[in-house]
Design a protein around this motif. Sequence first.
Motif, PDB file in Angstrom:
ATOM      1  N   VAL A  60     -81.944 -88.582   5.233  1.00 45.21           N
ATOM      2  CA  VAL A  60     -81.482 -89.882   4.776  1.00 45.21           C
ATOM      3  C   VAL A  60     -81.613 -90.888   5.918  1.00 45.21           C
ATOM      4  O   VAL A  60     -81.390 -90.561   7.079  1.00 45.21           O
ATOM      5  CB  VAL A  60     -80.024 -89.782   4.250  1.00 45.21           C
ATOM      6  CG1 VAL A  60     -79.062 -89.355   5.329  1.00 45.21           C
ATOM      7  CG2 VAL A  60     -79.582 -91.050   3.570  1.00 45.21           C
ATOM      8  N   ASP A  79     -80.261 -96.366   4.184  1.00 48.64           N
ATOM      9  CA  ASP A  79     -79.691 -95.805   2.963  1.00 48.64           C
ATOM     10  C   ASP A  79     -78.205 -95.506   3.119  1.00 48.64           C
ATOM     11  O   ASP A  79     -77.413 -95.754   2.209  1.00 48.64           O
ATOM     12  CB  ASP A  79     -80.421 -94.527   2.555  1.00 48.64           C
ATOM     13  CG  ASP A  79     -81.823 -94.789   2.041  1.00 48.64           C
ATOM     14  OD1 ASP A  79     -82.112 -95.951   1.658  1.00 48.64           O
ATOM     15  OD2 ASP A  79     -82.639 -93.855   2.036  1.00 48.64           O
ATOM     16  N   TYR A  98     -72.048 -86.978   2.621  1.00 50.99           N
ATOM     17  CA  TYR A  98     -73.210 -87.725   2.142  1.00 50.99           C
ATOM     18  C   TYR A  98     -74.491 -87.207   2.804  1.00 50.99           C
ATOM     19  O   TYR A  98     -75.496 -86.987   2.128  1.00 50.99           O
ATOM     20  CB  TYR A  98     -73.039 -89.217   2.418  1.00 50.99           C
ATOM     21  CG  TYR A  98     -74.177 -90.047   1.891  1.00 50.99           C
ATOM     22  CD1 TYR A  98     -74.322 -90.268   0.520  1.00 50.99           C
ATOM     23  CD2 TYR A  98     -75.132 -90.594   2.739  1.00 50.99           C
ATOM     24  CE1 TYR A  98     -75.385 -91.021   0.020  1.00 50.99           C
ATOM     25  CE2 TYR A  98     -76.188 -91.343   2.254  1.00 50.99           C
ATOM     26  CZ  TYR A  98     -76.303 -91.556   0.899  1.00 50.99           C
ATOM     27  OH  TYR A  98     -77.350 -92.292   0.397  1.00 50.99           O
ATOM     28  N   SER A 104     -75.502 -83.801   1.481  1.00 55.22           N
ATOM     29  CA  SER A 104     -76.044 -83.811   0.121  1.00 55.22           C
ATOM     30  C   SER A 104     -77.420 -84.459   0.021  1.00 55.22           C
ATOM     31  O   SER A 104     -78.049 -84.423  -1.031  1.00 55.22           O
ATOM     32  CB  SER A 104     -75.070 -84.504  -0.832  1.00 55.22           C
ATOM     33  OG  SER A 104     -74.948 -85.868  -0.510  1.00 55.22           O
ATOM     34  N   ASN A 105     -77.889 -85.055   1.104  1.00 56.31           N
ATOM     35  CA  ASN A 105     -79.213 -85.694   1.130  1.00 56.31           C
ATOM     36  C   ASN A 105     -80.033 -85.056   2.240  1.00 56.31           C
ATOM     37  O   ASN A 105     -79.709 -85.238   3.416  1.00 56.31           O
ATOM     38  CB  ASN A 105     -79.075 -87.194   1.383  1.00 56.31           C
ATOM     39  CG  ASN A 105     -78.405 -87.887   0.229  1.00 56.31           C
ATOM     40  OD1 ASN A 105     -79.019 -88.170  -0.779  1.00 56.31           O
ATOM     41  ND2 ASN A 105     -77.100 -88.139   0.356  1.00 56.31           N
TER      42      ASN A 105
END
Length: 83
Positions: free
Chosen positions: A16, A20, A9, A12-13
């Motif tokens: 963040v 979030d 996660y 992919s960000n």
Amino acid sequence: MILKELKEYVQSNPQVSLSDIAIHFDAEPEAVRGMLDFWIRKGKIKHFSSDNVCGGSCSCSQKNNNDLYEWNQQIANISIEIN
């Protein structure tokens, strides 16, 4: 949530927030922070405190939940060979 899912996660960000991540995994921010600390100790995730993000001059009531996390691409690309 397991460490691998958290890793994917954050990868992919680009940046963040703790809030979030907690919302995404439907988890308490403190539980998420503990798992993030694992990757931070390994040097895989960078942590930017909310003081640095907002300059510290605001009156955010959840300042710690606005901390930002980023995958450390430089460390992630280093391969280690053991002979």
